[in-house]
Design a protein around this motif. Structure first.
Motif, PDB file in Angstrom:
ATOM      1  N   LEU A  87       1.302  -1.038   0.077  1.00  0.00           N
ATOM      2  CA  LEU A  87      -0.153   0.144  -0.057  1.00  0.00           C
ATOM      3  C   LEU A  87       1.342   1.246   0.350  1.00  0.00           C
ATOM      4  CD1 LEU A  87      -3.148  -0.513   2.639  1.00  0.00           C
ATOM      5  CD2 LEU A  87      -3.094   0.625  -0.150  1.00  0.00           C
ATOM      6  N   ALA A  88       1.441   1.738   0.611  1.00  0.00           N
ATOM      7  CA  ALA A  88       2.438   2.646   0.944  1.00  0.00           C
ATOM      8  C   ALA A  88       3.836   2.599   0.257  1.00  0.00           C
ATOM      9  CB  ALA A  88       3.320   2.447   2.402  1.00  0.00           C
ATOM     10  N   PRO A 121      11.935   0.149  26.848  1.00  0.00           N
ATOM     11  CA  PRO A 121      10.094   0.737  26.652  1.00  0.00           C
ATOM     12  C   PRO A 121       9.216  -0.024  25.744  1.00  0.00           C
ATOM     13  CG  PRO A 121      11.480   2.295  25.858  1.00  0.00           C
ATOM     14  CD  PRO A 121      12.665   1.134  25.759  1.00  0.00           C
ATOM     15  N   LEU A 122       9.505  -0.753  25.485  1.00  0.00           N
ATOM     16  CA  LEU A 122       8.706  -1.393  25.003  1.00  0.00           C
ATOM     17  C   LEU A 122       8.238  -3.056  25.274  1.00  0.00           C
ATOM     18  CD1 LEU A 122       7.729  -1.016  21.826  1.00  0.00           C
ATOM     19  CD2 LEU A 122       9.220  -2.696  20.653  1.00  0.00           C
ATOM     20  N   VAL A 144       4.950  -3.641  10.120  1.00  0.00           N
ATOM     21  CA  VAL A 144       5.338  -3.229   8.786  1.00  0.00           C
ATOM     22  C   VAL A 144       6.720  -3.190   8.527  1.00  0.00           C
ATOM     23  CG1 VAL A 144       4.029  -1.172   9.195  1.00  0.00           C
ATOM     24  CG2 VAL A 144       4.641  -2.137   6.606  1.00  0.00           C
TER      25      VAL A 144
ATOM     26  N   TYR B  41      -2.841   9.250   2.446  1.00  0.00           N
ATOM     27  CA  TYR B  41      -1.804   9.553   3.324  1.00  0.00           C
ATOM     28  C   TYR B  41      -1.997   8.239   4.124  1.00  0.00           C
ATOM     29  CZ  TYR B  41      -0.842  14.214   2.484  1.00  0.00           C
ATOM     30  OH  TYR B  41       0.125  15.191   1.546  1.00  0.00           O
ATOM     31  N   TYR B  43      -2.838   5.307   2.931  1.00  0.00           N
ATOM     32  CA  TYR B  43      -2.138   4.289   2.672  1.00  0.00           C
ATOM     33  C   TYR B  43      -0.604   3.964   3.323  1.00  0.00           C
ATOM     34  CZ  TYR B  43      -5.370   4.054  -1.118  1.00  0.00           C
ATOM     35  OH  TYR B  43      -6.699   4.190  -2.209  1.00  0.00           O
ATOM     36  N   ILE B  44      -0.361   5.536   3.283  1.00  0.00           N
ATOM     37  CA  ILE B  44       1.363   5.440   4.439  1.00  0.00           C
ATOM     38  C   ILE B  44       1.331   5.435   6.046  1.00  0.00           C
ATOM     39  CG2 ILE B  44       1.868   6.483   2.405  1.00  0.00           C
ATOM     40  CD1 ILE B  44       2.348   8.883   3.855  1.00  0.00           C
ATOM     41  N   PRO B  46       0.177   3.289   7.566  1.00  0.00           N
ATOM     42  CA  PRO B  46       0.139   2.357   8.708  1.00  0.00           C
ATOM     43  C   PRO B  46       1.630   2.527   9.314  1.00  0.00           C
ATOM     44  CG  PRO B  46      -0.721   0.955   7.187  1.00  0.00           C
ATOM     45  CD  PRO B  46      -0.682   2.876   6.783  1.00  0.00           C
ATOM     46  N   PHE B  47       2.399   2.592   8.519  1.00  0.00           N
ATOM     47  CA  PHE B  47       3.836   2.268   8.854  1.00  0.00           C
ATOM     48  C   PHE B  47       4.420   3.853   9.775  1.00  0.00           C
ATOM     49  CE2 PHE B  47       7.861   4.801   8.629  1.00  0.00           C
ATOM     50  CZ  PHE B  47       9.433   3.198   8.651  1.00  0.00           C
ATOM     51  N   PHE B  48       3.675   5.018   9.803  1.00  0.00           N
ATOM     52  CA  PHE B  48       4.370   5.850  10.621  1.00  0.00           C
ATOM     53  C   PHE B  48       3.967   5.034  11.316  1.00  0.00           C
ATOM     54  CE2 PHE B  48       4.723   7.576   6.776  1.00  0.00           C
ATOM     55  CZ  PHE B  48       6.020   8.580   6.974  1.00  0.00           C
ATOM     56  N   ILE B  50       3.398   2.308  13.148  1.00  0.00           N
ATOM     57  CA  ILE B  50       3.791   1.497  13.668  1.00  0.00           C
ATOM     58  C   ILE B  50       4.705   1.254  14.127  1.00  0.00           C
ATOM     59  CG2 ILE B  50       5.256  -0.706  13.460  1.00  0.00           C
ATOM     60  CD1 ILE B  50       1.974  -1.124  13.570  1.00  0.00           C
ATOM     61  N   PHE B  51       5.586   2.437  13.335  1.00  0.00           N
ATOM     62  CA  PHE B  51       7.283   3.532  13.689  1.00  0.00           C
ATOM     63  C   PHE B  51       7.541   3.966  14.913  1.00  0.00           C
ATOM     64  CE2 PHE B  51      10.364   6.707  13.073  1.00  0.00           C
ATOM     65  CZ  PHE B  51      12.027   5.713  12.984  1.00  0.00           C
ATOM     66  N   VAL B  54       6.432   2.075  17.967  1.00  0.00           N
ATOM     67  CA  VAL B  54       7.845   0.982  18.527  1.00  0.00           C
ATOM     68  C   VAL B  54       9.246   0.999  18.238  1.00  0.00           C
ATOM     69  CG1 VAL B  54       6.124  -0.903  17.935  1.00  0.00           C
ATOM     70  CG2 VAL B  54       7.761  -0.324  16.067  1.00  0.00           C
ATOM     71  N   LEU B  56      10.286   5.519  17.168  1.00  0.00           N
ATOM     72  CA  LEU B  56      10.749   6.555  17.325  1.00  0.00           C
ATOM     73  C   LEU B  56      10.581   6.749  19.412  1.00  0.00           C
ATOM     74  CD1 LEU B  56      11.751   8.751  16.243  1.00  0.00           C
ATOM     75  CD2 LEU B  56       9.921   9.531  15.919  1.00  0.00           C
ATOM     76  N   PRO B  58       9.809   4.403  21.411  1.00  0.00           N
ATOM     77  CA  PRO B  58      11.096   3.729  22.457  1.00  0.00           C
ATOM     78  C   PRO B  58      12.364   4.290  22.168  1.00  0.00           C
ATOM     79  CG  PRO B  58       9.783   2.110  21.658  1.00  0.00           C
ATOM     80  CD  PRO B  58       9.609   3.720  20.757  1.00  0.00           C
ATOM     81  N   LEU B  59      12.774   4.366  21.384  1.00  0.00           N
ATOM     82  CA  LEU B  59      14.615   4.825  21.653  1.00  0.00           C
ATOM     83  C   LEU B  59      14.493   6.969  22.535  1.00  0.00           C
ATOM     84  CD1 LEU B  59      16.982   4.437  19.855  1.00  0.00           C
ATOM     85  CD2 LEU B  59      16.393   7.109  18.440  1.00  0.00           C
ATOM     86  N   TYR B  61      12.192   7.507  24.485  1.00  0.00           N
ATOM     87  CA  TYR B  61      11.490   7.130  26.227  1.00  0.00           C
ATOM     88  C   TYR B  61      12.505   6.626  26.658  1.00  0.00           C
ATOM     89  CZ  TYR B  61       8.294   6.467  29.708  1.00  0.00           C
ATOM     90  OH  TYR B  61       7.732   5.960  31.123  1.00  0.00           O
TER      91      TYR B  61
END
Lengths: 271, 330
Positions: A87-88, A121-122, A144, B41, B43-44, B46-48, B50-51, B54, B56, B58-59, B61
């Protein structure tokens, strides 16, 4: 350029034999009893104890359960990664929207962020949510990947002609239907390769499951570690376990390996 | 170029759209415009999402946790500012793990990349059955890390290991691969190289095949031999790929965890009886999930992150420089 000579083939054969040897060794020990390891010169042909040793693996750790868990985790992660990445990738390759370039550059940069370092943190977040110990804790962080998005975009650029998209739009297709009926069939080869890699990576993951799962609800990799963590290590048992855990993924790899390799080559040329 | 883009399609339908307001058709047209404008927007997203969750978060924090005295399960962590980092810098075990990590990293990525390039050159020859060779070379990549860790720990066993038996047969001394610090690093690096060399070779090979044949032929006409062609033509053109390979193996190599964790024959220990092969990621794991000191572990994680960035940057500059020198010489 000339045909290569014996030297090239000799080196390659040596390399491939080296690649195979640890697998063979593992099967060798698994098919005998641990006594072989104490022998001066270890035998180089398999014995007949493999199935007996394999049966003991299932008695010692919850191996069936771990296989099921690994299968659930790896297939869910593979499905969502391929879908979201496609998708992306479609959006970045074929659609025009504000911020397209910088957002894509951002995704490529995130490839450099070591996700492993976020485990603390996770882990805290998963405990907070009450997910620790459950499979969703392993699945959700891997829904993803940046690599997937990058990979699918590169392929989509060349594989889906604008004319097709435009034709579908003139026919009144919505964007999502264009993705589903025009884009997805065209990028299937790249999606298959991504699926393979994602499945293998997920199947082989160790650190994060080790942190977040419990000993009685393991993935295959955790079950293997449990096999090894007795006070006295029974190598025939342990290596029967590693052989059992390796066989399925090896079969999948050998069946699909040609496509994977061809795909790596093609993707890079398109770069 | 713009006439081919998707955005143009609604504009072409404009006469149609101006026909009448308030009709269902108009409503559909508006939906259509939204679809074109905003669905990318979605479509893209999910990546943003999730990133962000999990990657940005955590880094950042982790940096926050690292300034607290934070035990697992504690409800009221105490803010200690840089105390964790101060303790860390005075911690002998930390320095030991840092040296171990760098040592294993150098022993693995160095040979691995050199051999991968050589292997790629071999595979780039006009072989019979090229795909078969490539699959064979990639085989170790499919293996489970845990399985490989266990198998290699067995092969490098001090008493009954095959490697020691072979050493003895050829008249050399046995080596205690687990107890000796350098030997253990060498064994772990062998494991890493075994798994990743073929993978990297294929990446390099793919880039080699993208080099236009004419360039090579021009060099042949100029009288360059195979080795000289390789150094002055092939290597410089592989630069982007080599940078990619070097950076990814840096990021992976410095975080190494599974291989050394399973290399230990003693259950529950963490990188050898005297931590002789404990890596930084293992130390982070031990601090967090065995000593339950999340703040301290977070400090380890952040220092490791900074080292990864630093080494990746240095490697990037070195690779660029080293590989481009071929071009300058020409």
């Amino acid at each position: 350029m000339d045909r290569p000579g014996f030297l090239v083939y000799g080196l390659l054969i040596a390399f491939v034999l080296g690649s195979l040897f640890p697998f063979y060794w593992s099967f060798l020990v698994a098919s005998r009893d641990s006594g072989m390891l104490t022998e001066e010169i270890p035998p180089l042909l398999p014995g007949g104890n493999f199935f007996a040793n394999a049966a003991r693996v299932f008695d010692t750790v919850p191996f069936w359960k771990s296989l099921g868990n690994s299968f659930i985790v790896a297939s869910t992660v593979t499905l969502t990664t391929v879908l979201f990445s496609a998708l992306a990738g479609f959006a970045f390759a074929k659609l025009r929207f504000r911020g397209r370039k910088p957002l894509f550059v951002f995704i490529v940069l995130t490839l450099a962020v070591p996700v492993q370092l976020g485990v603390i943190p996770l882990y805290m977040a998963m405990s907070e949510l009450g997910w620790a110990g459950g499979l969703q804790a392993v699945i959700v962080p891997n829904l993803v990947t940046a690599f997937g998005v990058f990979w699918m975009r590169q392929y989509t650029v060349g594989a889906v002609p604008y004319e097709l998209i435009e034709a579908a739009r003139v026919d009144g297709c919505s964007m999502i239907r264009i993705f589903w009926h025009v884009c997805l069939p065209a990028v299937r080869p790249a999606a298959a390769i991504l699926a393979m890699f994602t499945f293998m990576t997920s199947w082989n993951d160790f650190l994060w499951p080790l942190v977040v799962l419990d000993a009685d609800n393991p993935t295959v990799q955790l079950a293997l570690e449990q096999l090894q963590s007795g006070f006295y290590i029974d190598y025939s048992l342990v290596l029967a376990g590693t052989t059992l855990a390796t066989i399925p993924i090896l079969i999948v790899f050998l069946v699909l390996g040609r496509q994977i390799v061809a795909g790596i080559m093609q993707g890079a040329v398109k770069g | 170029m713009t006439t081919r883009t998707v955005v143009d399609t609604p504009r072409r339908q404009r006469p149609d759209r101006e026909r009448r307001a308030g009709t269902p058709r108009r409503w559909r047209q508006r939906l259509n415009r939204w679809d074109v404008k905003y669905s990318p927007y979605l479509y893209i997203a999910p990546f943003f999402v999730i990133f962000g969750l999990v990657g940005l978060f955590p880094l950042l924090y982790t940096a926050y946790v690292s300034v607290f005295d934070w035990e697992i399960g504690s409800t009221d962590p105490e803010l200690v500012w840089l105390e964790n980092y101060e303790l860390l810098l005075a911690d002998e075990q930390f320095w030991k793990t840092l040296v171990n990590t760098l040592s294993i990293f150098v022993l693995s990525s160095g040979p691995q990349i050199v051999i991968a390039i050589a292997l790629a050159a071999l595979l780039n020859a006009r072989l019979r059955g090229p795909t078969g060779w490539r699959v064979g070379v990639l085989l170790p990549y499919a293996a489970s890390l845990v399985a490989i860790g266990i198998i290699f720990a067995n092969l490098f066993g001090p008493q009954y290991g095959l490697v020691n038996s072979v050493l003895e047969v050829v008249g050399l001394d046995r080596i205690d691969w687990q107890a000796d610090r350098f030997a253990s690093h060498l064994a772990i690096a062998t494991m890493v190289n075994w798994r990743w060399t073929g993978y990297n070779a294929l990446i390099v090979l793919a880039a080699m095949q993208a080099i236009p044949r004419e360039v090579q032929e021009a060099a042949i006409v100029d009288g360059a031999g195979p080795f000289r062609r390789f150094v002055t033509v092939t290597l410089p053109m592989l630069r982007p790929t080599l940078i990619f390979v070097v950076i990814t193996s840096t990021i992976g190599g410095l975080q190494i965890f599974t291989e050394p964790r399973l290399f230990d024959a003693l259950p529950g220990s963490n990188g050898g009886s005297e931590n002789q092969f404990q890596t930084m990621t293992m130390y982070m794991y031990q601090s967090a999930f065995e000593n339950f000191d999340l703040g301290y572990a977070a400090a380890v994680a952040w220092i490791l992150f900074l080292i990864v960035v630093l080494v990746a940057l240095v490697n990037f500059l070195l690779t660029r420089r080293f590989v481009s020198s071929g071009e300058v010489d020409e």
